[in-house]
Design a protein around this motif. Structure first.
Motif, PDB file in Angstrom:
ATOM      1  N   ASN A  73       0.729  -1.195  -0.031  1.00  0.00           N
ATOM      2  CA  ASN A  73       0.117   0.155  -0.104  1.00  0.00           C
ATOM      3  C   ASN A  73       0.765   1.312   0.041  1.00  0.00           C
ATOM      4  N   GLU A  74       0.302   2.263   0.003  1.00  0.00           N
ATOM      5  CA  GLU A  74       0.877   3.627   0.026  1.00  0.00           C
ATOM      6  C   GLU A  74       1.718   3.852   1.260  1.00  0.00           C
ATOM      7  N   HIS A  75       1.662   3.122   2.324  1.00  0.00           N
ATOM      8  CA  HIS A  75       2.446   3.368   3.632  1.00  0.00           C
ATOM      9  C   HIS A  75       3.650   2.299   3.351  1.00  0.00           C
ATOM     10  N   ASN A  76       3.793   1.521   2.107  1.00  0.00           N
ATOM     11  CA  ASN A  76       4.787   0.436   1.978  1.00  0.00           C
ATOM     12  C   ASN A  76       4.568  -0.879   2.850  1.00  0.00           C
ATOM     13  N   ARG A  77       3.313  -1.131   3.084  1.00  0.00           N
ATOM     14  CA  ARG A  77       2.900  -2.247   3.777  1.00  0.00           C
ATOM     15  C   ARG A  77       2.214  -3.315   3.115  1.00  0.00           C
TER      16      ARG A  77
END
Length: 100
Positions: A73-77
């Motif tokens: 995702n956009e949070h690098n998760r």
């Protein structure tokens, strides 16, 4: 009669990986919501720990990402996509990993 179509084979593989992912998450102290809620997810260092703990995790992660059932995702998760969530809820019921 067993459906041997590529789609049926892919869904079976995805379901096996989701099941294995759920078990590994549980055994390492996580809950399904960790990956089923789009704005949450597993941080890269948590994924690395799971990968070190189980070669099955690495295989399932690769299958889920390549099939677009999971992504970063956009949070690098690492999270499940709508396809991954749909299969997960179909397997375990929406109450098992309710993202509402």
């Amino acid at each position: 009669m067993i459906d041997a179509s590529p789609l049926a084979s892919m869904q079976r593989s995805l379901r096996q990986c989701l099941s294995k992912m759920a078990a590994l998450l549980y055994h390492h102290g996580y809950v399904l919501e960790t990956v089923s809620i789009p704005h949450r997810g597993l941080e890269r260092h948590d994924v690395a720990k799971l990968s070190s703990a189980s070669s099955e995790w690495q295989t399932c992660e690769r299958v889920l990402i390549n099939s677009e059932a999971a992504s970063w995702n956009e949070h690098n998760r690492l999270v499940l996509t709508s396809l991954g969530r749909e299969l997960l809820f179909d397997m375990f019921g929406e109450g098992a990993a309710d993202c509402a």
